[in-house]
Motif scaffolding. Sequence first.
Motif, PDB file in Angstrom:
ATOM      1  N   SER A  10      -9.311   1.257  -5.138  1.00 38.71           N
ATOM      2  CA  SER A  10     -10.648   1.083  -4.555  1.00 38.71           C
ATOM      3  C   SER A  10     -11.263  -0.284  -4.757  1.00 38.71           C
ATOM      4  CB  SER A  10     -11.602   2.135  -5.147  1.00 38.71           C
ATOM      5  OG  SER A  10     -11.819   1.881  -6.527  1.00 38.71           O
ATOM      6  N   GLY A  11     -10.585  -1.172  -5.480  1.00 39.48           N
ATOM      7  CA  GLY A  11     -11.204  -2.443  -5.791  1.00 39.48           C
ATOM      8  C   GLY A  11     -11.944  -2.328  -7.113  1.00 39.48           C
ATOM      9  N   LEU A  27     -12.524   1.204   2.537  1.00 40.78           N
ATOM     10  CA  LEU A  27     -11.209   0.577   2.691  1.00 40.78           C
ATOM     11  C   LEU A  27     -11.021  -0.482   1.615  1.00 40.78           C
ATOM     12  CD1 LEU A  27     -11.121   0.075   6.566  1.00 40.78           C
ATOM     13  CD2 LEU A  27      -9.961   1.847   5.242  1.00 40.78           C
ATOM     14  N   HIS A  28      -9.773  -0.621   1.152  1.00 48.59           N
ATOM     15  CA  HIS A  28      -9.467  -1.607   0.131  1.00 48.59           C
ATOM     16  C   HIS A  28      -8.062  -2.136   0.359  1.00 48.59           C
ATOM     17  CE1 HIS A  28      -9.094  -3.644  -3.676  1.00 48.59           C
ATOM     18  NE2 HIS A  28      -8.065  -2.892  -4.035  1.00 48.59           N
ATOM     19  N   VAL A 154      -5.999   7.546   0.311  1.00 47.34           N
ATOM     20  CA  VAL A 154      -4.785   7.385   1.109  1.00 47.34           C
ATOM     21  C   VAL A 154      -4.282   5.963   0.906  1.00 47.34           C
ATOM     22  CG1 VAL A 154      -3.773   7.466   3.414  1.00 47.34           C
ATOM     23  CG2 VAL A 154      -5.713   8.958   2.853  1.00 47.34           C
ATOM     24  N   PHE A 155      -2.990   5.798   0.623  1.00 47.14           N
ATOM     25  CA  PHE A 155      -2.459   4.428   0.600  1.00 47.14           C
ATOM     26  C   PHE A 155      -1.090   4.393   1.259  1.00 47.14           C
ATOM     27  CE2 PHE A 155      -1.396   6.183  -3.594  1.00 47.14           C
ATOM     28  CZ  PHE A 155      -0.064   5.865  -3.750  1.00 47.14           C
ATOM     29  N   GLN A 156      -0.862   3.313   2.000  1.00 48.63           N
ATOM     30  CA  GLN A 156       0.348   3.136   2.791  1.00 48.63           C
ATOM     31  C   GLN A 156       1.390   2.387   1.972  1.00 48.63           C
ATOM     32  OE1 GLN A 156       0.070   4.403   5.909  1.00 48.63           O
ATOM     33  NE2 GLN A 156       2.157   3.979   6.569  1.00 48.63           N
ATOM     34  N   THR A 157       2.663   2.861   2.021  1.00 46.26           N
ATOM     35  CA  THR A 157       3.721   2.164   1.285  1.00 46.26           C
ATOM     36  C   THR A 157       4.855   1.685   2.184  1.00 46.26           C
ATOM     37  OG1 THR A 157       5.005   4.154   0.755  1.00 46.26           O
ATOM     38  CG2 THR A 157       3.221   3.573  -0.749  1.00 46.26           C
ATOM     39  N   SER A 181      -5.473   0.820   1.251  1.00 46.13           N
ATOM     40  CA  SER A 181      -5.841   2.165   0.820  1.00 46.13           C
ATOM     41  C   SER A 181      -7.188   2.522   1.423  1.00 46.13           C
ATOM     42  CB  SER A 181      -5.892   2.269  -0.712  1.00 46.13           C
ATOM     43  OG  SER A 181      -6.844   1.368  -1.244  1.00 46.13           O
ATOM     44  N   MET A 182      -7.440   3.807   1.559  1.00 45.52           N
ATOM     45  CA  MET A 182      -8.667   4.298   2.170  1.00 45.52           C
ATOM     46  C   MET A 182      -9.154   5.519   1.399  1.00 45.52           C
ATOM     47  SD  MET A 182      -9.315   5.413   6.180  1.00 45.52           S
ATOM     48  CE  MET A 182      -7.869   6.498   6.210  1.00 45.52           C
ATOM     49  N   TYR A 183     -10.474   5.572   1.211  1.00 47.74           N
ATOM     50  CA  TYR A 183     -11.101   6.718   0.559  1.00 47.74           C
ATOM     51  C   TYR A 183     -11.836   7.542   1.608  1.00 47.74           C
ATOM     52  CZ  TYR A 183     -14.944   9.149  -1.814  1.00 47.74           C
ATOM     53  OH  TYR A 183     -15.863  10.071  -2.224  1.00 47.74           O
TER      54      TYR A 183
END
Length: 376
Positions: A10-11, A27-28, A154-157, A181-183
């Motif tokens: 989340s930063g 978004l982060h 959610v985070f993309q790999t 990543s997204m919350y």
Amino acid sequence: MPGSALDLLSGDAQTFVEKVWASRVHLHHADPDELVDLLSLDDADTLLTSSAIRTPSIRLAKDGTVLPESSYTRGATLAGKPLTGLVDSRKALALFAGGATIVFQGLHRYWPPITRLVAELELELGHPCQANAYLTPPGAQGFAVHSDSHDVFVFQTAGSKQWEVHDSDGIQDVKLEPGASMYLPTGTPHAARAQEVVSLHVTVGINQLTWRGLVQRSLADLADGVPDAHLPAGYLNDPGKLAGGLADRLEAVAAQIRDLDAAAAVEAEVRRFLTDRSPRLAGGLHDVLAADTIDDHTRLRRRPGHPCVLLARGDRIDVLLGDRSLDVPGWLRPALEEVRAHPELSPGDLAEQLDPQSRLVLCRRLVREGLLEVAP
């Protein structure tokens, strides 16, 4: 994993907790390698094809429909006993090639990097967490627009996914790529579709503990203390027969509520949370084998994601370790506080608190119990 789990997703963690938690989509962008290292495409391949994974740790979905387990599982035997729900990787890969999304469920229970992430996130947030991963072929969509009953990171790999997110500002189109990543707060409608290449993303669900739940747990013993006597006969025709008795019982409970020790109720909540987590003991075999050889110079470190909360209990202390508690003498508190204060130390660093034999006994026990591990 550098920094905190919440920082990674989340930063700035403090800003997230104060301004974003349960309020809006966030978004982060982080270092892609830090997120990809948690679950790569090769890792997903290993889980699917080389790990003997079974349902319900896996499920498949296509265009909003969950596929029957019989279409991608098989049976087998082990030591003469039947095994069911084994994933047939050939069948699963064929369905994947045909557009099906492969979901790795409860990933925090069997994939160590995600286990560590979730353990650390739980301690930072104070809420139970879980993780799934979604492997989607190019251009495909596994699930229709839906919402979850918990908050989600959610985070993309690998690859990218186009997200349709419904919030108070309308519908947002968000493209996630590795490092992003997204919350999503509880109840946020969303759907996602893979783009030109295969997509792999992880969702971390946060099963929020609430004030209502805390109040209910705090009052449970009071309600259980009300005598379980039968209601008087005839109250249907004369409800007044109940009114006086109910008023008396409610007043008795109200008096008990006024006398309720809030600090004790909070301690019970902390104890409940920090004694019922799943054991997380990666490397524990090596630590058990090395425990008896620990000396004053052995470097020890706190196991990631493991708490060390000290609760006084008369002349004893309960040490909350996450999956259980230790009962130790109260005179060990200064040494345990020293252990709590340092991510890494040697038994010799406890010389001011304990004699040589006592500090070795304590450190060896904390290694066997999983709080500390022998540093490589």
